[in-house]
Structures are given as C-alpha cells and as structure tokens.
Write a protein that holds these residues in place. Structure first.
Motif, mmCIF file in Angstrom:
data_model
loop_
_atom_site.group_PDB
_atom_site.id
_atom_site.type_symbol
_atom_site.label_atom_id
_atom_site.label_comp_id
_atom_site.label_asym_id
_atom_site.label_seq_id
_atom_site.Cartn_x
_atom_site.Cartn_y
_atom_site.Cartn_z
ATOM 1 N N ASP A 82 28.768 29.820 58.934
ATOM 2 C CA ASP A 82 29.043 28.805 59.958
ATOM 3 C C ASP A 82 28.247 29.024 61.242
ATOM 4 O O ASP A 82 28.440 28.303 62.226
ATOM 5 N N GLY A 83 27.360 30.001 61.236
ATOM 6 C CA GLY A 83 26.567 30.285 62.422
ATOM 7 C C GLY A 83 27.228 31.267 63.372
ATOM 8 O O GLY A 83 26.611 31.725 64.333
ATOM 9 N N GLY A 84 28.489 31.599 63.093
ATOM 10 C CA GLY A 84 29.219 32.555 63.920
ATOM 11 C C GLY A 84 29.714 33.712 63.086
ATOM 12 O O GLY A 84 28.947 34.473 62.515
ATOM 13 N N SER A 85 31.058 33.807 62.948
ATOM 14 C CA SER A 85 31.635 34.937 62.218
ATOM 15 C C SER A 85 32.121 34.568 60.818
ATOM 16 O O SER A 85 32.566 35.435 60.068
ATOM 17 N N GLY A 86 32.043 33.280 60.458
ATOM 18 C CA GLY A 86 32.602 32.832 59.189
ATOM 19 C C GLY A 86 31.610 32.827 58.051
ATOM 20 O O GLY A 86 30.527 32.232 58.145
ATOM 21 N N TYR A 87 31.966 33.482 56.951
ATOM 22 C CA TYR A 87 31.101 33.558 55.771
ATOM 23 C C TYR A 87 31.885 33.127 54.537
ATOM 24 O O TYR A 87 33.000 33.588 54.300
ATOM 25 N N LYS A 88 31.267 32.255 53.747
ATOM 26 C CA LYS A 88 31.782 31.974 52.408
ATOM 27 C C LYS A 88 30.956 32.813 51.443
ATOM 28 O O LYS A 88 29.728 32.900 51.577
ATOM 29 N N ALA A 89 31.620 33.432 50.469
ATOM 30 C CA ALA A 89 30.897 34.348 49.588
ATOM 31 C C ALA A 89 31.614 34.471 48.251
ATOM 32 O O ALA A 89 32.772 34.071 48.093
ATOM 33 N N GLU A 90 30.906 35.013 47.290
ATOM 34 C CA GLU A 90 31.504 35.431 46.034
ATOM 35 C C GLU A 90 31.021 36.849 45.747
ATOM 36 O O GLU A 90 29.993 37.284 46.275
ATOM 37 N N ALA A 91 31.767 37.577 44.937
ATOM 38 C CA ALA A 91 31.439 38.981 44.698
ATOM 39 C C ALA A 91 31.525 39.310 43.213
ATOM 40 O O ALA A 91 32.468 38.891 42.526
ATOM 41 N N GLN A 92 30.539 40.040 42.728
ATOM 42 C CA GLN A 92 30.576 40.608 41.388
ATOM 43 C C GLN A 92 30.977 42.070 41.551
ATOM 44 O O GLN A 92 30.302 42.839 42.244
ATOM 45 N N ILE A 93 32.090 42.451 40.928
ATOM 46 C CA ILE A 93 32.650 43.781 41.122
ATOM 47 C C ILE A 93 32.741 44.475 39.772
ATOM 48 O O ILE A 93 33.292 43.930 38.808
ATOM 49 N N GLN A 94 32.189 45.679 39.719
ATOM 50 C CA GLN A 94 32.119 46.407 38.456
ATOM 51 C C GLN A 94 32.452 47.870 38.695
ATOM 52 O O GLN A 94 32.075 48.440 39.720
ATOM 53 N N SER A 95 33.200 48.459 37.763
ATOM 54 C CA SER A 95 33.453 49.895 37.821
ATOM 55 C C SER A 95 33.366 50.478 36.414
ATOM 56 O O SER A 95 33.499 49.761 35.418
ATOM 57 N N SER A 96 33.157 51.781 36.347
ATOM 58 C CA SER A 96 33.019 52.447 35.050
ATOM 59 C C SER A 96 33.518 53.876 35.145
ATOM 60 O O SER A 96 33.736 54.400 36.238
ATOM 61 N N ARG A 97 33.669 54.494 33.991
ATOM 62 C CA ARG A 97 34.060 55.902 33.948
ATOM 63 C C ARG A 97 33.193 56.619 32.931
ATOM 64 O O ARG A 97 32.722 56.024 31.943
ATOM 65 N N PRO A 98 32.933 57.915 33.147
ATOM 66 C CA PRO A 98 32.054 58.639 32.226
ATOM 67 C C PRO A 98 32.736 58.890 30.888
ATOM 68 O O PRO A 98 33.966 58.967 30.798
ATOM 69 N N VAL A 99 31.934 59.007 29.849
ATOM 70 C CA VAL A 99 32.425 59.387 28.527
ATOM 71 C C VAL A 99 32.149 60.872 28.345
ATOM 72 O O VAL A 99 31.015 61.329 28.531
ATOM 73 N N TYR A 100 33.171 61.613 28.007
ATOM 74 C CA TYR A 100 33.076 63.066 27.927
ATOM 75 C C TYR A 100 31.940 63.510 27.009
ATOM 76 O O TYR A 100 31.790 63.005 25.897
ATOM 77 N N GLY A 101 31.126 64.446 27.509
ATOM 78 C CA GLY A 101 30.066 65.034 26.714
ATOM 79 C C GLY A 101 28.815 64.199 26.599
ATOM 80 O O GLY A 101 27.917 64.524 25.824
ATOM 81 N N THR A 102 28.742 63.089 27.360
ATOM 82 C CA THR A 102 27.571 62.218 27.288
ATOM 83 C C THR A 102 27.139 61.835 28.706
ATOM 84 O O THR A 102 27.834 62.106 29.676
ATOM 85 N N ALA A 103 25.990 61.167 28.775
ATOM 86 C CA ALA A 103 25.523 60.617 30.053
ATOM 87 C C ALA A 103 25.890 59.139 30.165
ATOM 88 O O ALA A 103 25.452 58.458 31.088
ATOM 89 N N TYR A 104 26.728 58.657 29.261
ATOM 90 C CA TYR A 104 27.078 57.241 29.182
ATOM 91 C C TYR A 104 28.303 56.941 30.029
ATOM 92 O O TYR A 104 29.276 57.705 30.035
ATOM 93 N N ASN A 105 28.275 55.841 30.745
ATOM 94 C CA ASN A 105 29.426 55.350 31.501
ATOM 95 C C ASN A 105 29.965 54.085 30.842
ATOM 96 O O ASN A 105 29.196 53.169 30.529
#
Length: 300
Positions: A82-105
């Motif tokens: 809006d030219g000031g403090s107002g923003y419209k947005a969308e977000a792509q959110i991703q998380s992962s966890r490691p697999v034991y004994g590998t370099a794979y998430n």
C-alpha cells in the motif's frame, strides 16, 4: 529412544559439541517480483529480521544442539504493497527432519499460505506475546514455528507434538481477535485454523501415530536394513485405512500425503513384488489423490 537424546549423551560424554538452546534453523526468502517501487534494501532487512525472530526465539523448554535444530524454509512472496506499512503476501513453508544414518532429509511440512498479510514499519523489531496480540506478522511466524516443532516431535515420539500444537492453537485464538484472514473456520477450508484443528482432532490421531511409525519405526532403519524397514512401513499402513474417508480431503492428510507420496513409492520400490502390490492396494485406497505416484509399484 529419540535420536536427539542419543546425540546429546554422546556429545556430553566426549565434550565435542556445544549446546544451543533454540529449535529452528530457518532460511527465509522475502520476494516481491511483481510489486513496483518496493525498497529492496528494506526487504532484505525485514528478511533478516524474520529469520532472526524464528531462529533466536525459544519455542520449547528443551535444549537443542546445533545439529539438532529443525531445518525449515519460509519463502514469503509479497503480492501487493500500500506504499506504507501494509503488505499482502503468501508464504511457502517447508520443514524436514534427518533420516538416521543418511544425509537425506524427509519432508514433514510443505504448504502454501495465501493469507500471509501483515503490517510492518521499516526497522521495527518483531515482538511476540503468548498473552496478547501484537502484530499479525509475529503471530504468523510463531504459529508456524510451533507447528513445525510439533510435527518434528510427532516424528520422534508418538503424539509427541501435542503441546506445541496447543501453543499454536493459543496463538491462533489470540490472533482471531484482530480480524486478519486465515485464522478462523469461516476463512476457508485450507487455512491455519483447520490445520491446527486437524492436528489436535482425535479423528487424525492415527495419522499422527503413523508419522512416528513411518519415520522412527521405518525410515530411520532404512539404511541398515531396507527390506525390514519397508516391512515395518507396510505393517503400519492398514491403520490408516481406519480413518474416516470423508476426512481424507482435509488439510492435514492432504498436505501430508502430497509431500510424502513420491518418497513412500520409492521406499516400497525396494520391496519384494508381493509387498509392492500390497502396498499399492493400500496406498491407492488411503491416498487416491496421488495414485499416479504409486503406479510404478504396480508396474514393476
């Protein structure tokens, strides 16, 4: 025993790794490809502020080692200003966890929030309170931080994420009073309200338990014995058939299966022909939306 505790013990024993309290290792991108006149330098500063807010706050009472911090990504795309403090947005959110004994998430969360709108004045800190609403931006970030931690905990202990989901629910309830989109049931069927509702709903307990069985009971053993790991996963699938089929289109199972279908197919590809067919028949019944990703199991 959770891998995190084993690593913590060994690290203490040998004194080789220092402790770090925070839970997240978030990478943040703030983009505005179609919005003219946005100050790129200010966006870069806000990007850093968001990253520091996520990574420097404590989201649990536990101590996490540096290598235990949960890998996550926030790609926030500003669609209008809006030219000031107002923003419209969308977000792509991703998380992962490691697999034991590998370099794979392995992915735990992968979703798009189309109502990631916020107000922000250049240079202001991002403050959050679990008692009062301060800003939509801090509420959004805290909500997803708690959700990310909850899913990670669910993958290491049966129903381990409940307290984090309750904290996310508290953030949601407080944020509803400000009237921003995505926090209420009436704002749509695939929003923050319904994701949190699903995660705490007893109807989806079987899916939460499956997340533990899948990761700690199966995937973490894949490196040492892939055939046995595939058998463990196959044994866990029938429980998912007991879920109400009308609920399979809800945001939680929809999000989870969409992020896991290809990975699951690759795991069962290593199984014997009889197990592959059994897995295929179960998967297409449990997750018909991703049947094309399971077809390779039937054709092998």
């Amino acid at each position: 025993m959770r891998i995190r505790f084993i690593i913590c013990f060994l690290s203490f024993l040998f004194g080789s790794i220092g402790a770090s309290g925070q839970e997240l290792n978030a990478r943040v991108q703030l983009l505005a490809p179609t919005v003219p006149n946005v100050n790129k330098r200010n966006l870069e500063l806000l990007q850093t502020t968001i990253r520091d807010f996520l990574n420097n706050n404590k989201w649990t009472t536990e101590t996490y080692l540096q290598q235990e911090r949960i890998e996550c990504n926030f790609v926030i795309t500003i669609t209008a200003w809006d030219g000031g403090s107002g923003y419209k947005a969308e977000a792509q959110i991703q998380s992962s966890r490691p697999v034991y004994g590998t370099a794979y998430n392995s992915t735990l969360l992968n979703l798009n929030d189309k109502d990631f709108d916020f107000n922000y004045n250049d240079g202001q800190p991002i403050d959050y309170s679990d008692q009062n609403f301060i800003t939509n931006l801090s509420s959004l970030l805290a909500y997803y931080a708690y959700t990310i931690v909850g899913l990670d905990k669910d993958s290491f202990a049966r129903m381990g994420g409940t307290q984090s989901y309750i904290k996310a629910q508290n953030t949601l309830n407080i944020a509803q009073t400000a009237g921003n989109s995505g926090w209420r049931a009436v704002d749509g069927l695939r929003n923050r309200y319904w994701l949190n509702e699903n995660l705490l709903n007893k109807s989806f307990e079987r899916l939460r338990i499956f997340i533990y069985d899948y990761h700690s009971g199966g995937l973490d053993h894949f490196q040492e014995n892939g055939v046995d790991a595939a058998k463990r996963l196959l044994a866990a699938l029938p429980d998912l058939k007991q879920m109400d089929k009308q609920k399979l289109g809800s945001i939680f199972p929809n999000m989870y299966f969409a992020s896991k279908a290809e990975e699951v197919a690759n795991i069962f590809a290593t199984a014997d022909p009889q197990s592959r067919i059994k897995a295929y028949n179960l998967l297409v019944d449990i997750d018909p939306a991703n049947i094309n990703k399971y077809e390779s199991l039937r054709k092998q």
